[in-house]
Design an enzyme around this catalytic site. Sequence first.
Site, mmCIF file in Angstrom:
data_model
loop_
_atom_site.group_PDB
_atom_site.id
_atom_site.type_symbol
_atom_site.label_atom_id
_atom_site.label_comp_id
_atom_site.label_asym_id
_atom_site.label_seq_id
_atom_site.Cartn_x
_atom_site.Cartn_y
_atom_site.Cartn_z
ATOM 1 C CB CYS A 135 64.419 48.192 18.483
ATOM 2 S SG CYS A 135 65.231 47.888 16.955
ATOM 3 C CD GLU A 174 62.696 47.475 14.221
ATOM 4 O OE1 GLU A 174 63.225 47.744 13.141
ATOM 5 O OE2 GLU A 174 63.175 47.800 15.317
#
Length: 526
Positions: A302, A265
Amino acid sequence: MTITGEMLIGASAHRGGQGGFRAVDPATGEALDPVFSGGGAAEVERACALAWAAFDAFRETGLEQRAAFLETVAQNILDIGDGLIVRAMAETGLPRARLEGERGRTVGQLRLFAQVVREGSWLEARIDPAMPARTPLPRADIRQRHIPLGPVAVFGASNFPLAFSVAGGDTASAFAAGCPVVVKGHGAHPGTSELVGRAIRAAVASCGLPEGVFSLLFGTGNEIGTALVADPRIKAVGFTGSRRGGLALMEVASRRPEPIPVYAEMSSINPVFLMPTALASRAEALGKGFVASLTMGAGQFCTNPGILLGIEGPDLDRFVAAAVEALGASSASTMLTPGIHAAFDAGVARLAGSGAVTTLARGMACSGPNQAQAAFFTTTADAFLADTELQEEVFGAASLLIRCGDVAAMKAVAETLEGQLTATVQMDAEDKAAVAALIPTLERKAGRILANGWPTGVEVCHAMVHGGPFPATSDARSTSVGTLAIRRFLRPVCYQDIPAELLPEAVRDGNPLGLWRRIDGTLGQD
Ligand SMILES: NC(=O)C1=CN([C@@H]2O[C@H](COP(=O)(O)OP(=O)(O)OC[C@H]3O[C@@H](n4cnc5c(N)ncnc54)[C@H](O)[C@@H]3O)[C@@H](O)[C@H]2O)C=CC1
Ligand SMILES: O=C(O)CCC(=O)C(=O)O
């Protein structure tokens, strides 16, 4: 619990021969005790050998035993007590309330995976009984279940020292699948990592599991992570961090004689679409809500709202005025590491220096080391479309408002975006038609689409997708949060005409595990 600075390799605590390092309190710049030892090839070799030796036994543990293991890890983490929170605060600069919440999320995640393990549908058992009389050809007895891939390398993330680190979602889902885990701890919070690592190790022992089910390694350079991903006994990788780091590990994994999946990720700017009627009806509230999401945790999510899209006009101006006021009053906050702070300042300077971008507001001035001042910029849709660098993630509390001429321009910008973890629409009932036109684009671009919320703060549940097309992740078919994360570490095996007594319990006649199974295409508990 004492922090010794040792690596945890199976049941032994080990001081490596590579360079030592200490954690740094980003709020003061002071180095913290103790000195942690860094490992190298020898430690990777030992941890991977133990993990491989543990794999066959661990993968065939009963569902109840594996679930109890996950619950024991959760309880052991809670039993560390306040020392865990205090150490994590010192190593990350994150406030107590945030870390207590993150501990709750981490423990809840482990317990949720325990429920998943017990319930057993992840085995996806299927049975197509033999059809000996079928013409022109008989059908064999064909059965399928899922098995774990093998030992998994997990890279702890800097920005979630508990929920995406040593016992975070990657580790919990790998354990749930039946995979031993070798963690490469993040150098920014080694003490927190060791405490959690010891909690896992104690659970391995008390649950009677082989010691190689878990190891925790440290190392300063890239060498140890590279060696871990290259080790032939590692069969998958879980990573949360920079695009550069994720890409480097994908490269290592793909060059192995036996390439393996890397679930990385990496980077996402999480577009927020301010639809016209929503903007008209609540521009001020949206401005404030946006700044609260942007500045949460110093913007080190994020899922941070890194770009906004709105249609030029007085309503957008009202939104900007409210956001500018809220952002101007937001205090500077300590970032996780000097490196992350420097990268934020460089990213903000890049945007501020772009001829196509105007600075709308900065947060309050810094008053200590490694503090970041939030930043809010604007540009036009044409300028954004002309300069792909404006899409680059600035990790931290920085966001760019793209002024569009109309809804069609919003859609045109959306079409040029890279893959995202999230896409958000702020909408009222009258915006439905415009949003309906946008959704097919958003589905292609993002792992999660949300309305009238903010993207930060991911719910850990069954339906969650915390993933998305590249560069949000390296594999758009997966999620790193939520119970579907277990799928990343499983693969199907088919048993054709295997004698009944040799079949695994999941696909035996009589359904000894009481699973939901697909028999001749029909789902049931027979
Ligand atoms: N999108 C996201 O969720 C996050 C993005 N970041 C980004 O990453 C930047 C640096 O932060 P870090 O957390 O330190 O991320 P990072 O990607 O630099 O490091 C993460 C982990 O991967 C390892 N690693 C990195 N590159 C490697 C390589 N080439 N070979 C072997 N191992 C490698 C590191 O040692 C560390 O354990 C931030 O400024 C930010 O831009 C950081 C955290 C989360
Ligand atoms: O927003 C969240 O809760 C999760 C964010 C995340 O996954 C990250 O920052 O790495």
